[in-house]
Design an enzyme around this catalytic site. Structure first.
Site, PDB file in Angstrom:
ATOM      1  N   ARG A 124       0.835  -1.202   0.000  1.00  0.00           N
ATOM      2  CA  ARG A 124       0.000   0.000   0.000  1.00  0.00           C
ATOM      3  C   ARG A 124       0.866   1.247   0.000  1.00  0.00           C
ATOM      4  O   ARG A 124       1.776   1.387   0.805  1.00  0.00           O
ATOM      5  CB  ARG A 124      -0.920   0.011   1.233  1.00  0.00           C
ATOM      6  CG  ARG A 124      -1.676   1.312   1.482  1.00  0.00           C
ATOM      7  CD  ARG A 124      -2.832   1.512   0.503  1.00  0.00           C
ATOM      8  NE  ARG A 124      -3.380   2.842   0.528  1.00  0.00           N
ATOM      9  CZ  ARG A 124      -4.373   3.250   1.304  1.00  0.00           C
ATOM     10  NH1 ARG A 124      -4.926   2.437   2.155  1.00  0.00           N
ATOM     11  NH2 ARG A 124      -4.823   4.480   1.216  1.00  0.00           N
TER      12      ARG A 124
ATOM     13  N   ARG B 100      -5.239   1.522  -5.033  1.00  0.00           N
ATOM     14  CA  ARG B 100      -4.527   0.858  -3.943  1.00  0.00           C
ATOM     15  C   ARG B 100      -4.580  -0.658  -4.056  1.00  0.00           C
ATOM     16  O   ARG B 100      -5.548  -1.213  -4.545  1.00  0.00           O
ATOM     17  CB  ARG B 100      -5.067   1.301  -2.587  1.00  0.00           C
ATOM     18  CG  ARG B 100      -6.550   1.062  -2.434  1.00  0.00           C
ATOM     19  CD  ARG B 100      -7.185   1.980  -1.449  1.00  0.00           C
ATOM     20  NE  ARG B 100      -7.195   3.321  -1.987  1.00  0.00           N
ATOM     21  CZ  ARG B 100      -7.827   4.341  -1.466  1.00  0.00           C
ATOM     22  NH1 ARG B 100      -8.490   4.203  -0.368  1.00  0.00           N
ATOM     23  NH2 ARG B 100      -7.800   5.511  -2.018  1.00  0.00           N
TER      24      ARG B 100
ATOM     25  N   ASP C 190      -6.766  -1.544   1.071  1.00  0.00           N
ATOM     26  CA  ASP C 190      -7.142  -0.481   1.999  1.00  0.00           C
ATOM     27  C   ASP C 190      -7.929  -1.136   3.120  1.00  0.00           C
ATOM     28  O   ASP C 190      -8.877  -1.884   2.859  1.00  0.00           O
ATOM     29  CB  ASP C 190      -7.999   0.557   1.269  1.00  0.00           C
ATOM     30  CG  ASP C 190      -8.360   1.747   2.126  1.00  0.00           C
ATOM     31  OD1 ASP C 190      -7.580   2.105   3.027  1.00  0.00           O
ATOM     32  OD2 ASP C 190      -9.431   2.346   1.891  1.00  0.00           O
TER      33      ASP C 190
ATOM     34  N   ASP D 250      -9.934  -0.050   6.578  1.00  0.00           N
ATOM     35  CA  ASP D 250     -10.430   1.069   7.386  1.00  0.00           C
ATOM     36  C   ASP D 250     -11.131   0.541   8.626  1.00  0.00           C
ATOM     37  O   ASP D 250     -12.022  -0.318   8.526  1.00  0.00           O
ATOM     38  CB  ASP D 250     -11.436   1.907   6.587  1.00  0.00           C
ATOM     39  CG  ASP D 250     -10.784   2.726   5.496  1.00  0.00           C
ATOM     40  OD1 ASP D 250      -9.632   3.150   5.674  1.00  0.00           O
ATOM     41  OD2 ASP D 250     -11.439   2.952   4.460  1.00  0.00           O
TER      42      ASP D 250
END
Length: 159
Positions: free
Chosen positions: A83, A92, A95, A97
């Site tokens: 990343r 990307r 990812d 989150d």
């Protein structure tokens, strides 16, 4: 143990394989286990549009780690996948989150929970309500109600 929800996304390399591999890597985080994983979904990029579609998913974990430590583990997994944070909304390889952490509301440098834009993003909400249809976003309300508001964003199941 705290229930946490993690959003996953990828659009470079082999996105479906990378997201599925991340499911296993999340389950290997110390003092953390994956208890539910959504289907995979395809979505158009938001913000920077000149890039491939994304593959997205959400997992629920049970963790004994504090939110800051869990975030550090997520960032280590992202780094292992190559990343790069070159600019906002960039393509990307992976990812991760931290969307929700129990019913916590945190606003610290580098960590905002609930994720500040999750209620506006069908690519987060659709897999989230698949695995937790009655979930509420602290300080905002029902995730299902927010999904209804952004159902025109074109998110489709891929598996």
């Amino acid at each position: 143990m705290t229930a946490a929800f993690i959003g996953l996304g990828a659009n470079l390399g082999e996105p479906q394989r990378q997201v599925r591999q991340a499911f296993r890597e999340l389950d290997a985080i110390p003092h953390t286990r994956v208890v539910r994983a959504s289907s995979l979904y395809r979505s158009a990029p938001l913000g920077y549009a000149d890039q491939p579609s994304f593959v997205n998913a959400v997992v629920q974990v049970q963790t004994a780690l504090p939110a800051e430590r869990l975030l550090a583990e997520l960032q280590a997994i992202e780094a292992a996948h190559g990343r790069r944070r070159s600019f906002a909304n960039a393509p990307r390889t992976l990812d991760l989150d931290l969307l929700l952490f129990g019913d916590a509301a945190l606003d610290a440098p580098g960590l905002k929970i609930p994720h500040p834009r999750m209620h506006e993003r069908a690519f987060v909400l659709r897999p989230l309500v698949e695995i937790a249809d009655d979930i509420a976003i602290p300080g905002r309300g029902s995730a299902m109600a927010f999904l209804e508001k952004c159902k025109n964003q074109g998110v489709e199941k891929v598996d």
